[in-house]
Design an enzyme around this catalytic site. Structure first.
Site, mmCIF file in Angstrom:
data_model
loop_
_atom_site.group_PDB
_atom_site.id
_atom_site.type_symbol
_atom_site.label_atom_id
_atom_site.label_comp_id
_atom_site.label_asym_id
_atom_site.label_seq_id
_atom_site.Cartn_x
_atom_site.Cartn_y
_atom_site.Cartn_z
ATOM 1 N N HIS A 14 0.114 6.375 6.432
ATOM 2 C CA HIS A 14 0.297 6.235 4.979
ATOM 3 C C HIS A 14 0.752 7.585 4.094
ATOM 4 O O HIS A 14 0.131 8.657 4.773
ATOM 5 C CB HIS A 14 -0.683 5.513 4.058
ATOM 6 C CG HIS A 14 -0.628 4.261 4.206
ATOM 7 N ND1 HIS A 14 -1.083 3.549 5.375
ATOM 8 C CD2 HIS A 14 -0.529 3.208 3.543
ATOM 9 C CE1 HIS A 14 -1.133 2.125 5.189
ATOM 10 N NE2 HIS A 14 -0.546 1.673 4.021
ATOM 11 N N SER A 23 0.869 -1.260 0.045
ATOM 12 C CA SER A 23 0.079 0.046 0.080
ATOM 13 C C SER A 23 0.883 1.321 0.123
ATOM 14 O O SER A 23 0.403 2.148 -0.455
ATOM 15 C CB SER A 23 -0.823 0.004 1.189
ATOM 16 O OG SER A 23 -0.212 -0.100 2.275
#
Length: 299
Positions: free
Chosen positions: A277, A52
């Site tokens: 993230h 990811s």
């Protein structure tokens, strides 16, 4: 048979040396070289593999819901800058090294994207093998027990060893196997192993409750990420691949910074991105690091 065993023994010895290096040192990567991409290079066939941190979940526009893949992740930016004529991005949220060989949802094994015509491969993998998601959940849950202490570190060291350091060590041969498979399927490709960006303050300071970890666990988790990146760099070297440092170029833009300054979103993102993230600026920073490595040539 003896001749067949020798290469395997040499590789085992090389990987063992990598593991030893990871045990003895958890230092950070070298500082960024400062090279800026000039857009002069050209890549004919580029394949991006990864998890990811590569795919860019939540960053507009999402072009593959099953893998949470953005058209503004760093592979897409690199492909555009390099004027790539054939670009394949098979990065997928949640991928471990195992997804290089097995399907993930409706997506085929990532290694299937490679062939003898591939001339550039980027690989960013290992974070989920170590357990990024479960580590964040565990440390956030334990923080309430001792907000000023290091309850997460104590939990991972409860059995007389550092459980996260052991997880990094166990991931090294898995990454080694991935890189060997990349070489076998794309023997003429330039292979870049991309490290993970700076998630927490490099000085070891904390930012509770923005990032809900106990104060003493921030330096422990920072050092764990550095250990992971060091392992990736060493395994890349064993496999004649090039390592791309994304930690140095993103230092000071971690998830504890103000929204205007951070390139990694905290557990409650303010910008379009998944928790813990990179946001669009973080993906752009990683793209600059990859392009800088490409511009410096092999070596």
């Amino acid at each position: 048979m003896a001749r067949e065993r020798r290469p395997a023994r040499r590789r085992a010895a090389a990987v063992a040396a990598v593991l030893g290096g990871c045990v003895l040192a958890a230092a950070g990567m070298a500082p960024p070289a400062g090279a800026q991409p000039g857009g002069h290079g050209r890549t004919a066939a580029y394949v991006a593999l990864g998890d990811s941190y590569t795919s860019g979940p939540g960053i507009p526009a999402q072009v593959d819901a099953g893998c949470a893949r953005s058209d503004h992740n760093y592979p897409s930016l690199v492909a555009a800058e390099r004027r790539t004529s054939a670009f394949t991005d098979v990065s997928c949220g949640g991928a471990t090294t195992a997804e290089m060989w097995r399907a993930q949802g409706g997506n085929p094994p990532q290694l299937d994207a490679l062939d003898r015509h591939t001339d550039l491969v980027t690989v960013q993998i290992g974070g989920n093998d170590v357990g990024f998601g479960s580590i964040i959940g565990t440390c956030a849950r334990l923080a309430a027990q001792d907000p000023a202490g290091n309850p997460c570190e104590r939990a991972y060291r409860a059995f007389g060893h550092d459980g996260l350091a052991l997880a990094v060590l166990r991931t090294a041969p898995k990454v080694d196997r991935v890189l060997r498979a990349v070489r076998a399927r794309a023997p003429h490709a330039r292979v870049l192993v991309v490290g993970y960006p700076d998630l927490l303050p490099d000085d070891g300071s904390g930012c509770f409750p923005q990032v809900p970890f106990a104060a003493g666990d921030f330096p422990y988790l920072r050092d764990t990420e550095k250990r992971l990146n060091r392992m990736l760099r060493l395994v890349a070297g064993v496999n004649r691949a090039e390592y791309v440092d994304t930690y140095g170029p993103t230092a000071g833009h971690d998830m504890c910074q103000a929204p205007a300054d951070r390139w990694i979103e905290p557990l409650r993102p303010a910008a379009p991105a998944a928790p813990a993230h990179p946001n669009a600026r973080g993906e752009a920073a990683m793209a600059r690091a990859v392009l800088g490595r490409l511009e410096r040539g092999r070596g």
